[in-house]
Design a protein around this motif. Structure first.
Motif, PDB file in Angstrom:
ATOM      1  N   ALA A   1       0.835  -1.205   0.000  1.00 37.41           N
ATOM      2  CA  ALA A   1       0.000   0.000   0.000  1.00 37.41           C
ATOM      3  C   ALA A   1       0.869   1.254   0.000  1.00 37.41           C
ATOM      4  O   ALA A   1       0.590   2.218  -0.727  1.00 37.41           O
ATOM      5  N   LEU A   2       1.936   1.257   0.780  1.00 39.88           N
ATOM      6  CA  LEU A   2       2.832   2.418   0.822  1.00 39.88           C
ATOM      7  C   LEU A   2       3.535   2.628  -0.512  1.00 39.88           C
ATOM      8  O   LEU A   2       3.727   3.766  -0.960  1.00 39.88           O
ATOM      9  N   ARG A   3       3.917   1.534  -1.147  1.00 44.89           N
ATOM     10  CA  ARG A   3       4.578   1.623  -2.447  1.00 44.89           C
ATOM     11  C   ARG A   3       3.636   2.281  -3.469  1.00 44.89           C
ATOM     12  O   ARG A   3       4.039   3.144  -4.242  1.00 44.89           O
ATOM     13  N   GLU A   4       2.361   1.864  -3.466  1.00 46.90           N
ATOM     14  CA  GLU A   4       1.382   2.461  -4.380  1.00 46.90           C
ATOM     15  C   GLU A   4       1.206   3.946  -4.096  1.00 46.90           C
ATOM     16  O   GLU A   4       1.207   4.770  -5.016  1.00 46.90           O
ATOM     17  N   ASP A   5       1.019   4.305  -2.820  1.00 47.72           N
ATOM     18  CA  ASP A   5       0.857   5.718  -2.449  1.00 47.72           C
ATOM     19  C   ASP A   5       2.090   6.518  -2.834  1.00 47.72           C
ATOM     20  O   ASP A   5       1.984   7.639  -3.371  1.00 47.72           O
ATOM     21  N   LEU A   6       3.260   5.985  -2.575  1.00 51.47           N
ATOM     22  CA  LEU A   6       4.507   6.686  -2.913  1.00 51.47           C
ATOM     23  C   LEU A   6       4.633   6.841  -4.425  1.00 51.47           C
ATOM     24  O   LEU A   6       5.026   7.907  -4.915  1.00 51.47           O
ATOM     25  N   GLN A   7       4.265   5.806  -5.161  1.00 50.51           N
ATOM     26  CA  GLN A   7       4.322   5.867  -6.622  1.00 50.51           C
ATOM     27  C   GLN A   7       3.407   6.974  -7.138  1.00 50.51           C
ATOM     28  O   GLN A   7       3.805   7.779  -7.990  1.00 50.51           O
ATOM     29  N   GLN A   8       2.186   7.035  -6.618  1.00 53.99           N
ATOM     30  CA  GLN A   8       1.243   8.077  -7.049  1.00 53.99           C
ATOM     31  C   GLN A   8       1.761   9.464  -6.680  1.00 53.99           C
ATOM     32  O   GLN A   8       1.687  10.407  -7.485  1.00 53.99           O
ATOM     33  N   SER A   9       2.275   9.594  -5.467  1.00 57.18           N
ATOM     34  CA  SER A   9       2.802  10.901  -5.029  1.00 57.18           C
ATOM     35  C   SER A   9       3.971  11.319  -5.900  1.00 57.18           C
ATOM     36  O   SER A   9       4.065  12.490  -6.324  1.00 57.18           O
ATOM     37  N   LEU A  10       4.889  10.405  -6.198  1.00 61.81           N
ATOM     38  CA  LEU A  10       6.037  10.729  -7.049  1.00 61.81           C
ATOM     39  C   LEU A  10       5.587  11.122  -8.452  1.00 61.81           C
ATOM     40  O   LEU A  10       6.112  12.084  -9.046  1.00 61.81           O
ATOM     41  N   GLU A  11       4.609  10.398  -9.001  1.00 54.35           N
ATOM     42  CA  GLU A  11       4.102  10.741 -10.333  1.00 54.35           C
ATOM     43  C   GLU A  11       3.516  12.145 -10.338  1.00 54.35           C
ATOM     44  O   GLU A  11       3.759  12.929 -11.266  1.00 54.35           O
ATOM     45  N   GLN A  12       2.750  12.495  -9.293  1.00 52.45           N
ATOM     46  CA  GLN A  12       2.159  13.832  -9.215  1.00 52.45           C
ATOM     47  C   GLN A  12       3.233  14.903  -9.070  1.00 52.45           C
ATOM     48  O   GLN A  12       3.187  15.959  -9.725  1.00 52.45           O
ATOM     49  N   ILE A  13       4.220  14.638  -8.212  1.00 50.81           N
ATOM     50  CA  ILE A  13       5.295  15.611  -7.986  1.00 50.81           C
ATOM     51  C   ILE A  13       6.091  15.812  -9.270  1.00 50.81           C
ATOM     52  O   ILE A  13       6.389  16.960  -9.667  1.00 50.81           O
ATOM     53  N   VAL A  14       6.444  14.706  -9.915  1.00 51.38           N
ATOM     54  CA  VAL A  14       7.222  14.799 -11.152  1.00 51.38           C
ATOM     55  C   VAL A  14       6.406  15.504 -12.230  1.00 51.38           C
ATOM     56  O   VAL A  14       6.922  16.390 -12.951  1.00 51.38           O
ATOM     57  N   ALA A  15       5.128  15.165 -12.360  1.00 52.00           N
ATOM     58  CA  ALA A  15       4.273  15.815 -13.377  1.00 52.00           C
ATOM     59  C   ALA A  15       4.168  17.300 -13.095  1.00 52.00           C
ATOM     60  O   ALA A  15       4.259  18.139 -14.021  1.00 52.00           O
ATOM     61  N   HIS A  16       4.006  17.678 -11.849  1.00 51.34           N
ATOM     62  CA  HIS A  16       3.917  19.097 -11.483  1.00 51.34           C
ATOM     63  C   HIS A  16       5.240  19.807 -11.766  1.00 51.34           C
ATOM     64  O   HIS A  16       5.264  20.931 -12.313  1.00 51.34           O
ATOM     65  N   ALA A  17       6.371  19.158 -11.413  1.00 48.40           N
ATOM     66  CA  ALA A  17       7.686  19.771 -11.636  1.00 48.40           C
ATOM     67  C   ALA A  17       7.952  19.927 -13.134  1.00 48.40           C
ATOM     68  O   ALA A  17       8.464  20.970 -13.577  1.00 48.40           O
ATOM     69  N   VAL A  18       7.625  18.924 -13.916  1.00 48.87           N
ATOM     70  CA  VAL A  18       7.832  19.003 -15.368  1.00 48.87           C
ATOM     71  C   VAL A  18       6.964  20.118 -15.939  1.00 48.87           C
ATOM     72  O   VAL A  18       7.420  20.931 -16.755  1.00 48.87           O
ATOM     73  N   SER A  19       5.725  20.167 -15.489  1.00 50.46           N
ATOM     74  CA  SER A  19       4.815  21.214 -15.977  1.00 50.46           C
ATOM     75  C   SER A  19       5.343  22.584 -15.598  1.00 50.46           C
ATOM     76  O   SER A  19       5.309  23.533 -16.407  1.00 50.46           O
ATOM     77  N   HIS A  20       5.862  22.729 -14.413  1.00 45.39           N
ATOM     78  CA  HIS A  20       6.412  24.009 -13.950  1.00 45.39           C
ATOM     79  C   HIS A  20       7.626  24.405 -14.778  1.00 45.39           C
ATOM     80  O   HIS A  20       7.772  25.568 -15.197  1.00 45.39           O
ATOM     81  N   GLU A  21       8.518  23.465 -15.015  1.00 41.26           N
ATOM     82  CA  GLU A  21       9.733  23.745 -15.808  1.00 41.26           C
ATOM     83  C   GLU A  21       9.358  24.079 -17.262  1.00 41.26           C
ATOM     84  O   GLU A  21       9.949  24.996 -17.841  1.00 41.26           O
ATOM     85  N   LEU A  22       8.413  23.356 -17.811  1.00 43.34           N
ATOM     86  CA  LEU A  22       7.999  23.628 -19.191  1.00 43.34           C
ATOM     87  C   LEU A  22       7.371  25.026 -19.273  1.00 43.34           C
ATOM     88  O   LEU A  22       7.517  25.729 -20.278  1.00 43.34           O
ATOM     89  N   GLY A  23       6.701  25.407 -18.211  1.00 44.39           N
ATOM     90  CA  GLY A  23       6.108  26.750 -18.155  1.00 44.39           C
ATOM     91  C   GLY A  23       7.173  27.839 -18.163  1.00 44.39           C
ATOM     92  O   GLY A  23       6.983  28.916 -18.743  1.00 44.39           O
ATOM     93  N   HIS A  24       8.307  27.598 -17.553  1.00 43.37           N
ATOM     94  CA  HIS A  24       9.401  28.571 -17.524  1.00 43.37           C
ATOM     95  C   HIS A  24      10.107  28.591 -18.888  1.00 43.37           C
ATOM     96  O   HIS A  24      10.545  29.655 -19.344  1.00 43.37           O
ATOM     97  N   LEU A  25      10.258  27.427 -19.490  1.00 42.05           N
ATOM     98  CA  LEU A  25      10.975  27.368 -20.756  1.00 42.05           C
ATOM     99  C   LEU A  25      10.102  27.870 -21.918  1.00 42.05           C
ATOM    100  O   LEU A  25      10.620  28.463 -22.869  1.00 42.05           O
ATOM    101  N   HIS A  26       8.869  27.634 -21.832  1.00 41.79           N
ATOM    102  CA  HIS A  26       7.973  27.983 -22.929  1.00 41.79           C
ATOM    103  C   HIS A  26       6.778  28.726 -22.339  1.00 41.79           C
ATOM    104  O   HIS A  26       5.734  28.145 -22.081  1.00 41.79           O
ATOM    105  N   PRO A  27       6.909  30.028 -22.165  1.00 46.35           N
ATOM    106  CA  PRO A  27       5.809  30.770 -21.549  1.00 46.35           C
ATOM    107  C   PRO A  27       4.590  30.782 -22.487  1.00 46.35           C
ATOM    108  O   PRO A  27       4.741  30.747 -23.704  1.00 46.35           O
ATOM    109  N   PRO A  28       3.397  30.826 -21.938  1.00 49.18           N
ATOM    110  CA  PRO A  28       2.204  30.840 -22.758  1.00 49.18           C
ATOM    111  C   PRO A  28       2.108  32.164 -23.578  1.00 49.18           C
ATOM    112  O   PRO A  28       2.512  33.223 -23.116  1.00 49.18           O
ATOM    113  N   ALA A  29       1.634  32.032 -24.770  1.00 49.65           N
ATOM    114  CA  ALA A  29       1.512  33.217 -25.627  1.00 49.65           C
ATOM    115  C   ALA A  29       0.206  33.926 -25.346  1.00 49.65           C
ATOM    116  O   ALA A  29      -0.820  33.318 -25.213  1.00 49.65           O
ATOM    117  N   HIS A  30       0.295  35.366 -25.377  1.00 52.16           N
ATOM    118  CA  HIS A  30      -0.913  36.167 -25.162  1.00 52.16           C
ATOM    119  C   HIS A  30      -1.247  36.861 -26.383  1.00 52.16           C
ATOM    120  O   HIS A  30      -0.778  37.521 -27.118  1.00 52.16           O
TER     121      HIS A  30
END
Length: 122
Positions: free
Chosen positions: A93-122
């Motif tokens: 159960a802990l492995r599953e929870d940790l896996q989900q948490s890591l996926e969310q953290i990594v997805a958020h970090a990647v999204s944040h970094e991509l946002g800095h590298l490629h700012p949205p166009a207005h």
């Protein structure tokens, strides 16, 4: 076969079983047996109730010590098995929870970094 004459010195079976009627002077008389002095009933008869009580207490004490030791061993074994099973279940159960948490953290970090590298166009 020739029959040997009867030996008068050998007693007959009936004489042995019934005993001599008249004492034989050739046989020494048995020494007189002194009778043991009569003891009071408290000395002759042991206190069986007290002996039983002491024996029961001693055996119970010995058995209780062995039972305590066996119970401790059994409880330790049961607890060890239960804890191992619980840890195996928790680990999954802990492995599953940790896996989900890591996926969310990594997805958020990647999204944040991509946002800095490629700012949205207005």
């Amino acid at each position: 076969m020739s029959q040997q004459p009867f030996d008068q010195g050998i007693p007959l079976l009936t004489e042995v079983l019934l005993g001599p009627e008249v004492p034989d002077p050739a046989v020494p008389a048995a020494p007189a047996v002194e009778e043991a002095p009569v003891l009071p009933p408290s000395i002759v008869q042991p206190d069986w109730d007290a002996i039983e009580q002491r024996l029961t207490q001693r055996i119970l004490h010995q058995v209780q010590g062995k039972i305590d030791h066996l119970l401790e061993e059994r409880i330790a074994h049961v607890l060890q098995t239960a804890l191992q099973n619980a840890l195996i279940g928790m680990r999954g159960a802990l492995r599953e929870d940790l896996q989900q948490s890591l996926e969310q953290i990594v997805a958020h970090a990647v999204s944040h970094e991509l946002g800095h590298l490629h700012p949205p166009a207005h």
